[in-house]
Scaffold this motif. Structure first.
Motif, PDB file in Angstrom:
ATOM      1  N   UNK A 229      -4.218   6.138  19.002  1.00  0.00           N
ATOM      2  CA  UNK A 229      -5.584   6.569  18.705  1.00  0.00           C
ATOM      3  C   UNK A 229      -5.958   6.349  17.247  1.00  0.00           C
ATOM      4  N   UNK A 230      -4.973   6.233  16.342  1.00  0.00           N
ATOM      5  CA  UNK A 230      -5.312   5.944  14.933  1.00  0.00           C
ATOM      6  C   UNK A 230      -6.084   4.628  14.830  1.00  0.00           C
ATOM      7  N   UNK A 231      -5.904   3.756  15.817  1.00  0.00           N
ATOM      8  CA  UNK A 231      -6.576   2.453  15.787  1.00  0.00           C
ATOM      9  C   UNK A 231      -8.081   2.570  16.014  1.00  0.00           C
ATOM     10  N   UNK A 232      -8.520   3.651  16.693  1.00  0.00           N
ATOM     11  CA  UNK A 232      -9.941   3.746  17.063  1.00  0.00           C
ATOM     12  C   UNK A 232     -10.855   3.846  15.831  1.00  0.00           C
TER      13      UNK A 232
ATOM     14  N   UNK B 266      -1.732  14.312  12.495  1.00  0.00           N
ATOM     15  CA  UNK B 266      -2.210  14.326  11.108  1.00  0.00           C
ATOM     16  C   UNK B 266      -1.317  13.499  10.204  1.00  0.00           C
ATOM     17  N   UNK B 267       0.008  13.670  10.328  1.00  0.00           N
ATOM     18  CA  UNK B 267       0.953  12.892   9.513  1.00  0.00           C
ATOM     19  C   UNK B 267       0.840  11.405   9.831  1.00  0.00           C
ATOM     20  N   UNK B 268       0.686  11.095  11.118  1.00  0.00           N
ATOM     21  CA  UNK B 268       0.581   9.698  11.532  1.00  0.00           C
ATOM     22  C   UNK B 268      -0.658   9.046  10.917  1.00  0.00           C
ATOM     23  N   UNK B 269      -1.785   9.767  10.950  1.00  0.00           N
ATOM     24  CA  UNK B 269      -3.027   9.234  10.387  1.00  0.00           C
ATOM     25  C   UNK B 269      -2.869   9.014   8.888  1.00  0.00           C
ATOM     26  N   UNK B 270      -2.227   9.984   8.221  1.00  0.00           N
ATOM     27  CA  UNK B 270      -2.014   9.877   6.773  1.00  0.00           C
ATOM     28  C   UNK B 270      -1.146   8.655   6.451  1.00  0.00           C
ATOM     29  N   UNK B 271      -0.059   8.494   7.217  1.00  0.00           N
ATOM     30  CA  UNK B 271       0.844   7.357   6.989  1.00  0.00           C
ATOM     31  C   UNK B 271       0.100   6.039   7.200  1.00  0.00           C
ATOM     32  N   UNK B 272      -0.713   5.978   8.264  1.00  0.00           N
ATOM     33  CA  UNK B 272      -1.479   4.756   8.539  1.00  0.00           C
ATOM     34  C   UNK B 272      -2.445   4.459   7.401  1.00  0.00           C
TER      35      UNK B 272
ATOM     36  N   UNK C 201      -2.180   5.294   4.283  1.00  0.00           N
ATOM     37  CA  UNK C 201      -1.432   4.816   3.113  1.00  0.00           C
ATOM     38  C   UNK C 201      -1.033   3.354   3.270  1.00  0.00           C
ATOM     39  N   UNK C 202      -0.572   3.006   4.482  1.00  0.00           N
ATOM     40  CA  UNK C 202      -0.163   1.613   4.729  1.00  0.00           C
ATOM     41  C   UNK C 202      -1.354   0.667   4.563  1.00  0.00           C
ATOM     42  N   UNK C 203      -2.486   1.047   5.160  1.00  0.00           N
ATOM     43  CA  UNK C 203      -3.676   0.190   5.071  1.00  0.00           C
ATOM     44  C   UNK C 203      -4.138   0.049   3.630  1.00  0.00           C
ATOM     45  N   UNK C 204      -4.043   1.159   2.877  1.00  0.00           N
ATOM     46  CA  UNK C 204      -4.451   1.135   1.475  1.00  0.00           C
ATOM     47  C   UNK C 204      -3.547   0.186   0.682  1.00  0.00           C
ATOM     48  N   UNK C 205      -2.233   0.249   0.993  1.00  0.00           N
ATOM     49  CA  UNK C 205      -1.264  -0.576   0.274  1.00  0.00           C
ATOM     50  C   UNK C 205      -1.446  -2.057   0.590  1.00  0.00           C
ATOM     51  N   UNK C 206      -1.868  -2.357   1.815  1.00  0.00           N
ATOM     52  CA  UNK C 206      -1.978  -3.756   2.226  1.00  0.00           C
ATOM     53  C   UNK C 206      -3.409  -4.272   2.175  1.00  0.00           C
ATOM     54  N   UNK C 207      -4.260  -3.599   1.383  1.00  0.00           N
ATOM     55  CA  UNK C 207      -5.670  -3.961   1.387  1.00  0.00           C
ATOM     56  C   UNK C 207      -5.881  -5.453   1.124  1.00  0.00           C
ATOM     57  N   UNK C 208      -5.115  -6.001   0.174  1.00  0.00           N
ATOM     58  CA  UNK C 208      -5.213  -7.431  -0.182  1.00  0.00           C
ATOM     59  C   UNK C 208      -5.072  -8.320   1.052  1.00  0.00           C
ATOM     60  N   UNK C 209      -4.124  -7.939   1.927  1.00  0.00           N
ATOM     61  CA  UNK C 209      -3.860  -8.756   3.106  1.00  0.00           C
ATOM     62  C   UNK C 209      -4.889  -8.595   4.195  1.00  0.00           C
ATOM     63  N   UNK C 210      -5.598  -7.445   4.198  1.00  0.00           N
ATOM     64  CA  UNK C 210      -6.557  -7.182   5.278  1.00  0.00           C
ATOM     65  C   UNK C 210      -7.916  -7.811   4.960  1.00  0.00           C
ATOM     66  N   UNK C 211      -8.237  -7.882   3.673  1.00  0.00           N
ATOM     67  CA  UNK C 211      -9.520  -8.459   3.261  1.00  0.00           C
ATOM     68  C   UNK C 211      -9.585  -9.908   3.725  1.00  0.00           C
TER      69      UNK C 211
END
Lengths: 242, 60, 144
Positions: free
Chosen positions: A164-167, C16-22, C24-34
């Motif tokens: 669900x984090x993907x949504x 909540x922890x899973x969302x936070x971890x995700x 952080x990962x997305x923030x760290x890899x911003x260069x690659x996602x742009x």
């Protein structure tokens, strides 16, 4: 309260009444939506006639997310409150959601080729949508992978909640990062930036797809409940004879 | 006839639009038919079991 | 606590922890996602000539020049602009004032594109409405 409201016996009675309504609504909304979208609606000032792909692409993409959200809620209710009907609702939603996700990806490619100049790019929106498709496929594979149906439901419910984090990532990908995909036209701050002559067929097709989802959900849920009953009867007979 | 041809041509974008609509129809109708079959086969199984057990074959 | 309350608390905290971890990962890899850089980011970045990347923005009005099969134009973000050359077929939506994303290499200040894609905005309307809006001066959209 939930237990009483959504007992399988009560659901069987209620769904019997709702089924013809959902069928009728699906056909009616789709008929008007297709007529408005393919015949009445004007061509776009930039994209010309190709804009007509929008009337299935956008509702399919909305339904892909809506079905996943519904599945996540059902999975959470099933995991936490151990409600059997919620588990079956999640299981029955998955194939419909997977179908809508596939259609959003396919019609998106059909729209992207003439407008963007490419069938596919690995931008944040398209990639996260592909991840959603694999989440659906993973759920369907996992829920059927166990001999004990209860264990299959539990493992796959956890997968749905994790996925669900993907949504929110899909929804906000077009705002958080540079993407080739456009930002939202309808569900955005400041109201839709789409002319009413194009917004109506879009909304009607979305209603048609929603009614279709509920129609198929009721059919599949009835099937799952009866399948459970068959399983119980067979077990009872085996134990009775032993 | 000419206006019908123009309708299917869709300003040259028909080759992209129609496959999208046709595949959507095929997938959604296919899913519907599969769901109805799934329901019917389970209903038949339940009725057969109830008949063997000599139970009244009522709904649910 | 009842068991279902325990399960509810567990699901909420774990998610909540899973969302936070995700996040952080997305923030760290911003260069690659742009998907692309703006001309301003590109001028600041000064990438090496061998690095393949994408630049995105608007096709500058009056900058498109065609000589044979080679097209040259400028991509602007209204602050900075980068000259682009490209040889090949342009998408239907490629127009002056419209969004564009070009993939290629920056060679001596000129972006040599191997692929040019069109990016459109979120506005949808009939041509007459676009015309009327432009006439009344309420809106300065791209040219049809």
């Amino acid at each position: 309260m939930i237990q009483k409201f959504a007992s399988p016996a009560r659901f069987m009675r209620l769904s019997q009444v709702l089924l013809p309504w959902m069928a009728g609504l699906t056909v009616a909304f789709a008929a008007v939506g297709l007529y408005l979208g393919l015949v009445v609606a004007p061509a776009d000032y930039q994209q010309g006639e190709s804009v007509r792909i929008m009337y299935i692409h956008v509702p399919a993409a909305w339904m892909a997310l809506f079905c996943y959200a519904a599945m996540a809620i059902a999975a959470a209710v099933g995991l936490i409150w151990k409600h059997p009907l919620a588990d079956l609702a999640a299981k029955s939603t998955a194939p419909v959601g997977a179908a809508f996700t596939f259609l959003a990806l396919f019609t998106g490619a059909m729209w992207g080729k003439p407008m963007w100049g490419t069938w596919w790019v690995w931008d944040a929106r398209l990639t996260s949508m592909l991840v959603l498709f694999f989440l659906y496929l993973g759920y369907i594979a996992l829920v059927n992978a166990f001999d004990n149906p209860a264990r299959g439901i539990k493992a796959s419910s956890i997968l749905v909640l994790v996925g669900f984090v993907n949504v929110p990532i899909i929804k906000f990908s077009v705002e958080w990062w540079n993407t080739l995909h456009q930002p939202a036209s309808v569900l955005k701050i400041g109201g839709p930036s789409i002319h009413s002559s194009m917004l109506w067929p879009l909304l009607l097709m979305a209603l048609a797809f929603t009614a279709y989802y509920l129609w198929v959900l009721l059919l599949r849920l009835r099937g799952e409940i009866i399948a459970n009953k068959v399983r119980v009867l067979r077990l009872r007979r085996v134990h009775g004879q032993a | 006839m000419e206006s019908l041809a123009a309708f299917f041509d869709m300003g040259g974008y028909g080759v992209y639009i129609w496959p999208g609509y046709v595949l959507t129809a095929v997938v959604l109708v296919g899913m519907l038919v599969a769901s109805i079959r799934f329901l019917r086969s389970n209903e038949a199984r339940l009725q057969a079991l109830q008949a063997e057990n000599g139970e009244p074959s009522g709904e649910a | 606590m009842k068991r279902k309350h325990k399960r509810l608390t567990f699901v909420v905290i774990a998610w909540g922890f899973l969302a936070l971890a995700t996040a952080l990962v997305l923030f760290a890899f911003e260069e690659g996602i742009v998907f692309f850089y703006s001309p301003t980011e590109l001028t600041e970045k000064k990438p090496p000539a061998e690095q393949r990347l994408r630049v995105g923005g608007l096709v500058e009005e009056g900058s498109v020049e065609k000589s044979g099969t080679i097209v040259s134009f400028r991509v602007t973000d209204l602050n900075n602009s980068v000259p682009v050359t490209y040889e090949g077929i342009l998408p239907d939506l490629f127009r002056e004032g419209q969004g564009v994303v070009a993939e290629g290499r920056l060679v001596g200040g000129v972006f040599v594109a191997a692929e040019v894609l069109a990016k459109h905005d979120e506005n949808y309307m009939p041509p007459e409405v676009a015309e009327a809006l432009k006439k009344s001066g309420q809106w300065q959209g791209g040219s049809p």
